[in-house]
Design a protein around this motif. Structure first.
Motif, PDB file in Angstrom:
ATOM      1  N   MET A   1       0.550  -1.156  -0.140  1.00 17.33           N
ATOM      2  CA  MET A   1      -0.062  -0.070   0.024  1.00 17.33           C
ATOM      3  C   MET A   1       0.919   1.058   0.073  1.00 17.33           C
ATOM      4  SD  MET A   1      -2.569   1.363   2.990  1.00 17.33           S
ATOM      5  CE  MET A   1      -1.374   1.801   4.141  1.00 17.33           C
ATOM      6  N   PRO A   2       1.251   1.777  -1.286  1.00 19.87           N
ATOM      7  CA  PRO A   2       2.153   2.873  -1.239  1.00 19.87           C
ATOM      8  C   PRO A   2       1.176   4.115  -0.676  1.00 19.87           C
ATOM      9  CG  PRO A   2       2.306   1.829  -3.422  1.00 19.87           C
ATOM     10  CD  PRO A   2       1.261   0.993  -2.407  1.00 19.87           C
ATOM     11  N   VAL A   3       1.912   4.939   0.096  1.00 18.10           N
ATOM     12  CA  VAL A   3       1.101   6.219   0.423  1.00 18.10           C
ATOM     13  C   VAL A   3       1.754   7.465  -0.015  1.00 18.10           C
ATOM     14  CG1 VAL A   3       0.579   7.411   2.568  1.00 18.10           C
ATOM     15  CG2 VAL A   3       0.260   4.905   2.722  1.00 18.10           C
ATOM     16  N   ILE A   4       1.233   8.365  -0.492  1.00 11.57           N
ATOM     17  CA  ILE A   4       1.843   9.784  -0.946  1.00 11.57           C
ATOM     18  C   ILE A   4       1.200  10.808  -0.146  1.00 11.57           C
ATOM     19  CG2 ILE A   4       2.021  11.479  -2.907  1.00 11.57           C
ATOM     20  CD1 ILE A   4       1.470   8.959  -4.677  1.00 11.57           C
ATOM     21  N   THR A   5       1.932  11.310   0.461  1.00 16.46           N
ATOM     22  CA  THR A   5       1.679  12.772   1.378  1.00 16.46           C
ATOM     23  C   THR A   5       2.004  13.982   0.811  1.00 16.46           C
ATOM     24  OG1 THR A   5       1.509  11.308   3.282  1.00 16.46           O
ATOM     25  CG2 THR A   5       1.728  13.565   3.823  1.00 16.46           C
ATOM     26  N   VAL A   6       1.193  14.888   0.505  1.00 24.31           N
ATOM     27  CA  VAL A   6       1.422  16.204   0.008  1.00 24.31           C
ATOM     28  C   VAL A   6       1.020  17.289   1.140  1.00 24.31           C
ATOM     29  CG1 VAL A   6       0.798  17.686  -1.915  1.00 24.31           C
ATOM     30  CG2 VAL A   6       0.600  15.425  -2.311  1.00 24.31           C
ATOM     31  N   GLU A   7       1.995  18.279   1.429  1.00 27.55           N
ATOM     32  CA  GLU A   7       1.916  19.235   2.148  1.00 27.55           C
ATOM     33  C   GLU A   7       1.953  20.475   1.217  1.00 27.55           C
ATOM     34  OE1 GLU A   7       2.231  19.939   5.493  1.00 27.55           O
ATOM     35  OE2 GLU A   7       2.927  17.965   6.220  1.00 27.55           O
ATOM     36  N   ALA A   8       0.745  21.178   1.171  1.00 27.68           N
ATOM     37  CA  ALA A   8       0.355  22.366   0.369  1.00 27.68           C
ATOM     38  C   ALA A   8      -0.387  23.352   0.827  1.00 27.68           C
ATOM     39  CB  ALA A   8      -0.296  21.764  -0.802  1.00 27.68           C
ATOM     40  N   MET A   9      -0.379  24.568   0.153  1.00 23.94           N
ATOM     41  CA  MET A   9      -1.150  25.772   0.554  1.00 23.94           C
ATOM     42  C   MET A   9      -2.629  25.165   0.010  1.00 23.94           C
ATOM     43  SD  MET A   9      -0.424  28.206  -2.678  1.00 23.94           S
ATOM     44  CE  MET A   9       1.259  27.962  -2.842  1.00 23.94           C
ATOM     45  N   PRO A  10      -3.768  25.932   0.581  1.00 22.76           N
ATOM     46  CA  PRO A  10      -4.967  25.806   0.279  1.00 22.76           C
ATOM     47  C   PRO A  10      -5.440  25.467  -1.161  1.00 22.76           C
ATOM     48  CG  PRO A  10      -4.734  27.461   2.025  1.00 22.76           C
ATOM     49  CD  PRO A  10      -3.523  27.182   1.684  1.00 22.76           C
ATOM     50  N   MET A  11      -6.208  24.441  -1.427  1.00 27.27           N
ATOM     51  CA  MET A  11      -6.221  24.182  -3.023  1.00 27.27           C
ATOM     52  C   MET A  11      -7.915  24.157  -3.159  1.00 27.27           C
ATOM     53  SD  MET A  11      -3.250  21.641  -4.231  1.00 27.27           S
ATOM     54  CE  MET A  11      -3.824  20.428  -2.965  1.00 27.27           C
ATOM     55  N   THR A  12      -8.297  24.328  -4.392  1.00 32.80           N
ATOM     56  CA  THR A  12      -9.672  23.861  -4.507  1.00 32.80           C
ATOM     57  C   THR A  12     -10.063  22.464  -4.708  1.00 32.80           C
ATOM     58  OG1 THR A  12      -9.454  23.941  -7.138  1.00 32.80           O
ATOM     59  CG2 THR A  12      -9.851  26.179  -6.101  1.00 32.80           C
ATOM     60  N   THR A  13     -11.268  21.970  -4.417  1.00 31.62           N
ATOM     61  CA  THR A  13     -11.683  20.539  -4.715  1.00 31.62           C
ATOM     62  C   THR A  13     -11.192  20.143  -6.089  1.00 31.62           C
ATOM     63  OG1 THR A  13     -13.264  20.971  -3.022  1.00 31.62           O
ATOM     64  CG2 THR A  13     -13.544  19.079  -4.390  1.00 31.62           C
ATOM     65  N   ASP A  14     -11.274  21.021  -7.180  1.00 32.88           N
ATOM     66  CA  ASP A  14     -11.032  20.457  -8.394  1.00 32.88           C
ATOM     67  C   ASP A  14      -9.477  20.250  -8.546  1.00 32.88           C
ATOM     68  OD1 ASP A  14     -13.841  20.352  -9.523  1.00 32.88           O
ATOM     69  OD2 ASP A  14     -13.533  22.462 -10.285  1.00 32.88           O
ATOM     70  N   ALA A  15      -8.709  21.134  -7.969  1.00 34.08           N
ATOM     71  CA  ALA A  15      -7.163  21.112  -8.129  1.00 34.08           C
ATOM     72  C   ALA A  15      -6.926  19.747  -7.391  1.00 34.08           C
ATOM     73  CB  ALA A  15      -6.461  22.436  -7.605  1.00 34.08           C
ATOM     74  N   LYS A  16      -7.458  19.641  -6.142  1.00 35.21           N
ATOM     75  CA  LYS A  16      -7.161  18.366  -5.246  1.00 35.21           C
ATOM     76  C   LYS A  16      -7.655  16.929  -6.245  1.00 35.21           C
ATOM     77  CE  LYS A  16      -8.435  20.551  -1.106  1.00 35.21           C
ATOM     78  NZ  LYS A  16      -9.241  20.483   0.150  1.00 35.21           N
ATOM     79  N   ARG A  17      -8.545  17.047  -6.899  1.00 37.88           N
ATOM     80  CA  ARG A  17      -8.913  15.865  -7.890  1.00 37.88           C
ATOM     81  C   ARG A  17      -7.833  15.680  -8.863  1.00 37.88           C
ATOM     82  NH1 ARG A  17     -14.364  18.263  -7.560  1.00 37.88           N
ATOM     83  NH2 ARG A  17     -15.705  17.044  -6.229  1.00 37.88           N
ATOM     84  N   GLU A  18      -7.640  16.999  -9.348  1.00 36.33           N
ATOM     85  CA  GLU A  18      -6.441  16.515 -10.596  1.00 36.33           C
ATOM     86  C   GLU A  18      -5.326  16.048  -9.845  1.00 36.33           C
ATOM     87  OE1 GLU A  18      -4.267  19.127 -14.196  1.00 36.33           O
ATOM     88  OE2 GLU A  18      -6.019  19.979 -12.886  1.00 36.33           O
ATOM     89  N   LEU A  19      -4.677  16.559  -8.799  1.00 35.20           N
ATOM     90  CA  LEU A  19      -3.578  16.161  -8.137  1.00 35.20           C
ATOM     91  C   LEU A  19      -3.538  14.710  -7.685  1.00 35.20           C
ATOM     92  CD1 LEU A  19      -0.863  17.042  -7.164  1.00 35.20           C
ATOM     93  CD2 LEU A  19      -1.889  17.719  -5.132  1.00 35.20           C
ATOM     94  N   VAL A  20      -4.522  14.444  -7.139  1.00 33.11           N
ATOM     95  CA  VAL A  20      -4.534  12.950  -6.713  1.00 33.11           C
ATOM     96  C   VAL A  20      -4.931  11.906  -8.123  1.00 33.11           C
ATOM     97  CG1 VAL A  20      -6.354  11.310  -5.595  1.00 33.11           C
ATOM     98  CG2 VAL A  20      -5.796  13.373  -4.425  1.00 33.11           C
ATOM     99  N   ALA A  21      -5.439  12.154  -8.992  1.00 32.60           N
ATOM    100  CA  ALA A  21      -5.527  11.521 -10.137  1.00 32.60           C
ATOM    101  C   ALA A  21      -4.228  11.428 -10.813  1.00 32.60           C
ATOM    102  CB  ALA A  21      -6.741  12.133 -11.039  1.00 32.60           C
TER     103      ALA A  21
END
Length: 68
Positions: free
Chosen positions: A1-21
């Motif tokens: 089970m690979p886990v990727i953790t991203v520390e970021a500034m606040p993002m829109t939900t659409d930006a999060k969807r694109e990043l996760v995908a």
């Protein structure tokens, strides 16, 4: 089970969807594991909690806004 953790500034939900995908797709391809095994955690940090070049990011944003 690979886990990727991203520390970021606040993002829109659409930006999060694109990043996760994108992270999921690329990690799956590179590590040769199914996408369903990859977990992505996004930790959003307020601009007051991020420092760049000795200044808070919130102050940098204010400075840049006043220059416009």
């Amino acid at each position: 089970m690979p886990v990727i953790t991203v520390e970021a500034m606040p993002m829109t939900t659409d930006a999060k969807r694109e990043l996760v995908a994108t992270l999921t797709h690329d990690a799956s391809r590179i590590m040769q594991v199914p996408e369903t095994s990859i977990y992505v955690f996004i930790r959003e940090n307020p601009f007051d909690d991020i420092g760049v070049a000795g200044k808070l990011l919130s102050d940098i944003k204010k400075e840049n806004a006043s220059k416009k």
